[in-house]
Each structure stands twice: as structure tokens, then as C-alpha cells.
Design a protein around this motif. Structure first.
Motif, short mmCIF file in Angstrom:
data_model
loop_
_atom_site.label_atom_id
_atom_site.label_comp_id
_atom_site.label_asym_id
_atom_site.label_seq_id
_atom_site.Cartn_x
_atom_site.Cartn_y
_atom_site.Cartn_z
N LEU A 83 35.89 49.63 54.06
CA LEU A 83 35.23 48.28 53.99
C LEU A 83 34.41 48.00 52.67
N ALA A 84 33.50 49.07 52.48
CA ALA A 84 32.58 48.84 51.18
C ALA A 84 33.62 48.76 49.81
N ALA B 104 36.40 33.88 38.97
CA ALA B 104 36.76 34.71 40.10
C ALA B 104 38.32 34.62 40.10
N THR B 105 38.91 33.56 39.75
CA THR B 105 40.45 33.59 39.66
C THR B 105 41.09 34.34 38.49
N TYR B 106 40.54 34.25 37.37
CA TYR B 106 40.87 35.15 36.18
C TYR B 106 40.77 36.54 36.60
N ALA B 107 39.55 37.03 37.36
CA ALA B 107 39.45 38.34 37.66
C ALA B 107 40.26 38.81 38.76
N THR B 108 40.93 38.04 39.87
CA THR B 108 41.88 38.18 40.60
C THR B 108 43.03 38.52 39.88
N ILE B 109 43.46 37.67 39.03
CA ILE B 109 44.69 37.74 38.09
C ILE B 109 44.64 39.12 37.46
N LEU B 110 43.43 39.72 36.74
CA LEU B 110 43.15 40.78 35.94
C LEU B 110 43.31 42.02 36.97
N ILE C 135 38.58 37.46 45.65
CA ILE C 135 39.76 36.27 46.12
C ILE C 135 39.28 35.20 46.95
N LYS C 136 38.02 35.57 47.89
CA LYS C 136 37.83 34.15 48.74
C LYS C 136 37.38 33.22 47.82
N VAL C 137 36.40 33.75 46.59
CA VAL C 137 35.86 32.58 46.06
C VAL C 137 36.96 31.97 45.10
N SER C 138 37.84 32.47 44.72
CA SER C 138 39.01 31.96 43.93
C SER C 138 39.80 30.89 44.60
N ILE C 139 39.79 31.07 46.26
CA ILE C 139 40.37 30.07 46.90
C ILE C 139 39.81 29.27 47.70
N ILE D 211 36.34 42.94 46.64
CA ILE D 211 37.52 42.40 46.19
C ILE D 211 37.98 41.22 46.93
N TYR D 212 37.73 41.37 48.36
CA TYR D 212 37.87 40.15 49.32
C TYR D 212 37.07 38.89 48.94
#
Length: 295
Positions: free
Chosen positions: A43-44, A263-269, A53-57, A49-50
Motif C-alpha cells: 500500500l505504501a 499528473a497526467t504527464y507523470a502517469t503517461i511517463l 492517477i486520481k489527480v489526473s482523472i 501511484i494511485y
């Protein structure tokens, strides 16, 4: 005298029973606590990561608040649409992927024969060479990037894939060589000697016998170089002008204060990192050499 001996025996027995009791308690504690500790560790690691992703969506109302919730309540694809329609994603994604892949391939091609030769040298000579390789990493990237950028301006390598690949190789070659030296060291020399007795040349033995057995180490080295090149920032900042890499694009949105695009770019990265790691992890097997030698 006999009473003293019996007392000593009882004392030793009691001490052993206490030690055994402590050991049993520790074993029981580890068995009971292992699963909860494993879950907490997972979980840590997954929580950042969660949240990314949460911020990006999520809609701004879920994030830009004094007490943001952990779960997603107002889903939106607006931030992803903005990033995809900006026209800045695919050039940066393409540049990062090409540079990282080319850096990994060139590094493997250059470091593999060099590491093989170093691994077969006498121990003292090998130790000196490895130390010399690490000596090149004593200097910070910032101190190296500026003179490199000045030299690359003269060579017309600024804002080119080739220039960025060469800069990344400066940083990655010492580490990948060290990794592969350790890989070739654990491969028994009897394998190549047997191949040469059967009529194979040294090059043929290296290609047909040594390299297949070194596949786990090569996979680890390639993964290491690819991930480092994919995430590299300093050289890209100095050597990129018109087209950014993905880390530079994230930096651009961080400076602008765009939380959601960042956050979106970081998720894509992160997505290619997961794909590459999953694709190469099948080669990373501790028992790969288990059946290499029999008898």
C-alpha cells in the motif's frame, strides 16, 4: 562437586529453554506479522501511484480543497483530453522513447564485449579497471552537462537525438559495465572451454554459449539503462531546445502550476516503465544457470 555440576546443567538447560522460547516467539511473530507488513508495504508503494492517477482523472473540486478525499468521486477525462490535444505529448513521447531505446541498445553493444574481457582479467587488474569506471561517476551531472553542451554546439549536436544519446551513454556506460562484469564472472569458464574444445572459436563461444547464459544480466542492464535514460532530466534540459522529453514536459507544467496536466504527464511517463519492466522480467531468473553444468 556433584551438586555443583547438576546445578550448572540445570542452569544451562534453563538458559537453552529461554533461548528456544525467544526463538519460537520470534518465529511466531514473523509468521503472524508477515502478511500485514507485506500489505502495508504494498500500500505504501502503490499509494503515490494511485494519487497520481486520481489527480489526473478527478475534477478540481476533488483535489483543490482543504480536505481532499482519497477516493475518486467526480471522474473526468478533461485533463487527458487537454494533454492529447495540446500537440506537445507525442513529440516528447517519441523523443524520450527513441533516445531511451537507442541508448540501451548502444550501451549493451559497447559494454558487453568490454565487460566480458574485464571479467576474464586477473582479479587485481579487474578491480583497478572497475574502480576507474566508477571514478568517472564522482562528478555531478550538472558539472558535466555544461561543458558537454558547449562542445555539442560546435558539433551541431544540440537538440538532436544523437547528442542526447551520447550524453546519456556518458552516465550509463560505467554502471552497465559493472553490472555485466558481475554477470560474466558467475558464468563458469568451463562452458566456453568446452565449446572451444568442440571446435568453436572464442567469438562463436561467446555468441552461442556465454551470451545466452548471460541473458538475465543483459536484461537487468538493458532495463536499468532504459529506465535511467527514460527518466533523465539534466542532460535533456541542457541539450533540448525545440522538442522536450517527457521529464522536461512535466517540469514545464510544474513551473506553470498545472497540477492536473502534471499528473497526467507523470502517469503517461509511468506506463512505458511498467511495460518494459514486465517485458524483461521473464529473463530475470535466479536459476538460469541451474542446468548449465551437469556432473
Amino acid at each position: 562437586m556433584k551438586a555443583t555440576t547438576e546445578t550448572q546443567k540445570k542452569s544451562v538447560k534453563l538458559h537453552n529453554e529461554k533461548d528456544q522460547g525467544k526463538k519460537d516467539f520470534l518465529d511466531s511473530f514473523i509468521k503472524v506479522a508477515f502478511v500485514p507488513m507485506l500489505i502495508i508495504s504494498i500500500l505504501a508503494m502503490l499509494s503515490p501511484i494511485y494519487i497520481l492517477i486520481k489527480v489526473s482523472i478527478s475534477k478540481p473540486v476533488d483535489v483543490l480543497t482543504q480536505h481532499p478525499t482519497f477516493l475518486i468521486h467526480n471522474f473526468t477525462g478533461e485533463h487527458w483530453i487537454k494533454v492529447l490535444q495540446s500537440g506537445l505529448l507525442f513529440p516528447a513521447l517519441s523523443k524520450s522513447f527513441i533516445v531511451a531505446t537507442a541508448t540501451a541498445i548502444v550501451a549493451i553493444i559497447l559494454a558487453t564485449p568490454a565487460s566480458y574481457v574485464i571479467s576474464r582479467l586477473p582479479k587485481k587488474t579487474k578491480y583497478i579497471i572497475v574502480l576507474a569506471l566508477f571514478f568517472t561517476r564522482m562528478f555531478p551531472n550538472v558539472g558535466i552537462a555544461l561543458p558537454i553542451s558547449v562542445k555539442f554546439i560546435r558539433w551541431n549536436l544540440i537538440d538532436t537525438h544523437a547528442g542526447l544519446i551520447l550524453a546519456h551513454l556518458i552516465e550509463q556506460l560505467p554502471f552497465i559495465t559493472w553490472i555485466l562484469v558481475g554477470t560474466f564472472e558467475v558464468i563458469p569458464q568451463d562452458l566456453e572451454k568446452s565449446a572451444m574444445i568442440d571446435g568453436a572459436s572464442r567469438i562463436r563461444a561467446l555468441w552461442s554459449v556465454i551470451l545466452p547464459n548471460a541473458a538475465p544480466g543483459l536484461a537487468v542492464a538493458a532495463m536499468y539503462v532504459w529506465l535511467n535514460s527514460w527518466n533523465e532530466f539534466t542532460y535533456a534540459l541542457y541539450l533540448s531546445l525545440s522538442t522536450n522529453t517527457l521529464p522536461l514536459q512535466i517540469y514545464y507544467y510544474v513551473n506553470r502550476g498545472g497540477f492536473f496536466q502534471t499528473a497526467t504527464y507523470a502517469t503517461i511517463l509511468m506506463i512505458p516503465v511498467l511495460i518494459v519492466t514486465y517485458a524483461l522480467q521473464r529473463y530475470i531468473r535466479s536459476d538460469y544457470l541451474g542446468g548449465a553444468i551437469k556432473g
